[in-house]
Write a protein that holds these residues in place. Structure first.
Motif, PDB file in Angstrom:
ATOM      1  N   ASP A  77     -43.592  51.094  35.380  1.00  0.00           N
ATOM      2  CA  ASP A  77     -43.937  51.388  36.767  1.00  0.00           C
ATOM      3  C   ASP A  77     -44.619  50.146  37.327  1.00  0.00           C
ATOM      4  O   ASP A  77     -45.734  49.813  36.933  1.00  0.00           O
ATOM      5  N   LEU A  78     -43.925  49.458  38.239  1.00  0.00           N
ATOM      6  CA  LEU A  78     -44.401  48.186  38.773  1.00  0.00           C
ATOM      7  C   LEU A  78     -44.509  48.254  40.285  1.00  0.00           C
ATOM      8  O   LEU A  78     -43.804  49.029  40.929  1.00  0.00           O
ATOM      9  N   ALA A  79     -45.344  47.409  40.828  1.00  0.00           N
ATOM     10  CA  ALA A  79     -45.423  47.221  42.277  1.00  0.00           C
ATOM     11  C   ALA A  79     -45.601  45.737  42.539  1.00  0.00           C
ATOM     12  O   ALA A  79     -46.213  45.019  41.733  1.00  0.00           O
ATOM     13  N   VAL A  80     -45.038  45.298  43.660  1.00  0.00           N
ATOM     14  CA  VAL A  80     -45.146  43.898  44.061  1.00  0.00           C
ATOM     15  C   VAL A  80     -45.817  43.871  45.424  1.00  0.00           C
ATOM     16  O   VAL A  80     -45.375  44.565  46.349  1.00  0.00           O
ATOM     17  N   PHE A  81     -46.888  43.082  45.529  1.00  0.00           N
ATOM     18  CA  PHE A  81     -47.634  42.975  46.781  1.00  0.00           C
ATOM     19  C   PHE A  81     -47.619  41.541  47.270  1.00  0.00           C
ATOM     20  O   PHE A  81     -47.788  40.611  46.479  1.00  0.00           O
ATOM     21  N   ASP A  82     -47.451  41.376  48.592  1.00  0.00           N
ATOM     22  CA  ASP A  82     -47.503  40.029  49.162  1.00  0.00           C
ATOM     23  C   ASP A  82     -48.954  39.615  49.370  1.00  0.00           C
ATOM     24  O   ASP A  82     -49.883  40.383  49.053  1.00  0.00           O
ATOM     25  N   ASP A  83     -49.172  38.417  49.904  1.00  0.00           N
ATOM     26  CA  ASP A  83     -50.531  37.892  50.081  1.00  0.00           C
ATOM     27  C   ASP A  83     -51.380  38.730  51.036  1.00  0.00           C
ATOM     28  O   ASP A  83     -52.602  38.717  50.954  1.00  0.00           O
ATOM     29  N   ALA A  84     -50.736  39.466  51.942  1.00  0.00           N
ATOM     30  CA  ALA A  84     -51.453  40.318  52.889  1.00  0.00           C
ATOM     31  C   ALA A  84     -51.779  41.689  52.298  1.00  0.00           C
ATOM     32  O   ALA A  84     -52.423  42.507  52.942  1.00  0.00           O
ATOM     33  N   GLY A  85     -51.311  41.957  51.068  1.00  0.00           N
ATOM     34  CA  GLY A  85     -51.572  43.247  50.437  1.00  0.00           C
ATOM     35  C   GLY A  85     -50.536  44.305  50.741  1.00  0.00           C
ATOM     36  O   GLY A  85     -50.725  45.470  50.403  1.00  0.00           O
ATOM     37  N   THR A  86     -49.424  43.926  51.342  1.00  0.00           N
ATOM     38  CA  THR A  86     -48.354  44.864  51.668  1.00  0.00           C
ATOM     39  C   THR A  86     -47.404  44.982  50.484  1.00  0.00           C
ATOM     40  O   THR A  86     -47.010  43.967  49.892  1.00  0.00           O
ATOM     41  N   CYS A  87     -47.030  46.210  50.147  1.00  0.00           N
ATOM     42  CA  CYS A  87     -46.096  46.428  49.057  1.00  0.00           C
ATOM     43  C   CYS A  87     -44.705  45.972  49.481  1.00  0.00           C
ATOM     44  O   CYS A  87     -44.190  46.419  50.510  1.00  0.00           O
ATOM     45  N   VAL A  88     -44.106  45.093  48.695  1.00  0.00           N
ATOM     46  CA  VAL A  88     -42.750  44.617  48.999  1.00  0.00           C
ATOM     47  C   VAL A  88     -41.713  45.235  48.067  1.00  0.00           C
ATOM     48  O   VAL A  88     -40.523  45.192  48.366  1.00  0.00           O
ATOM     49  N   ALA A  89     -42.148  45.813  46.951  1.00  0.00           N
ATOM     50  CA  ALA A  89     -41.216  46.473  46.033  1.00  0.00           C
ATOM     51  C   ALA A  89     -41.972  47.424  45.122  1.00  0.00           C
ATOM     52  O   ALA A  89     -43.126  47.172  44.762  1.00  0.00           O
ATOM     53  N   THR A  90     -41.289  48.514  44.765  1.00  0.00           N
ATOM     54  CA  THR A  90     -41.835  49.481  43.817  1.00  0.00           C
ATOM     55  C   THR A  90     -40.745  49.808  42.807  1.00  0.00           C
ATOM     56  O   THR A  90     -39.601  50.061  43.179  1.00  0.00           O
ATOM     57  N   VAL A  91     -41.129  49.803  41.529  1.00  0.00           N
ATOM     58  CA  VAL A  91     -40.215  50.109  40.436  1.00  0.00           C
ATOM     59  C   VAL A  91     -40.780  51.320  39.698  1.00  0.00           C
ATOM     60  O   VAL A  91     -41.927  51.298  39.260  1.00  0.00           O
ATOM     61  N   VAL A  92     -39.976  52.380  39.582  1.00  0.00           N
ATOM     62  CA  VAL A  92     -40.382  53.604  38.884  1.00  0.00           C
ATOM     63  C   VAL A  92     -39.560  53.700  37.602  1.00  0.00           C
ATOM     64  O   VAL A  92     -38.329  53.759  37.664  1.00  0.00           O
ATOM     65  N   ALA A  93     -40.250  53.694  36.472  1.00  0.00           N
ATOM     66  CA  ALA A  93     -39.579  53.817  35.186  1.00  0.00           C
ATOM     67  C   ALA A  93     -38.405  52.854  35.076  1.00  0.00           C
ATOM     68  O   ALA A  93     -37.310  53.223  34.660  1.00  0.00           O
TER      69      ALA A  93
END
Length: 149
Positions: free
Chosen positions: A125-141
């Motif tokens: 379970d991953l998340a990617v955040f840009d420099d502003a703290g906005t989620c740019v991608a979410t990976v579930v399992a």
């Protein structure tokens, strides 16, 4: 299929230090390995490499009420767009909402546990955040479920 997820940096824990050049290798729904991108590429030459525009780290737990939306499915997707892949059980007490959470792959927790960490054999379970703290991608399992256009 093995996928290596890499961004500008990688955090092993949500509040951990961001390490430039590190990445996470994911096999199916589990973390296979975490370490320097070049080492992972050497170890897994057949792996697909996904480059993300931000810092990769463990996904979050959504602790509050789920965002308002017309349908349970849209409420769950709003959580995924925030970088969270887990919710507290009392926040999805409605059967339709709980079913939508289950179908999406969200983990439903009875209570907050220890913070997520990217370690081998953990659920990917991953998340990617840009420099502003906005989620740019979410990976579930291991499956990308949200990607900002």
């Amino acid at each position: 299929m093995l996928t290596i997820h890499v961004g500008a940096a990688l955090r092993r824990t949500a509040d951990g230090r961001a390490v430039p050049g590190d990445a996470v290798a994911v096999r199916d729904d589990r973390v296979a390995e975490v370490g320097p991108l070049e080492e992972l590429r050497e170890r897994y030459p057949q792996a697909r490499v996904r480059s993300w525009p931000g810092t990769v780290g463990p996904a979050l737990v959504h602790e509050g009420e789920l965002p308002a939306a017309p349908t349970p499915r849209e409420r769950v997707y709003a959580v995924l767009r925030s970088g969270a892949t887990a919710v507290l059980a009392d926040r999805v007490a409605d059967p339709d909402l709980r079913d939508a959470a289950r179908r999406s792959g969200l983990t439903v927790l009875a209570a907050l546990g220890r913070p997520a960490e990217l370690v081998p054999s953990a659920r990917a379970d991953l998340a990617v955040f840009d420099d502003a703290g906005t989620c740019v991608a979410t990976v579930v399992a291991g499956r990308a479920v949200h990607r900002r256009a």
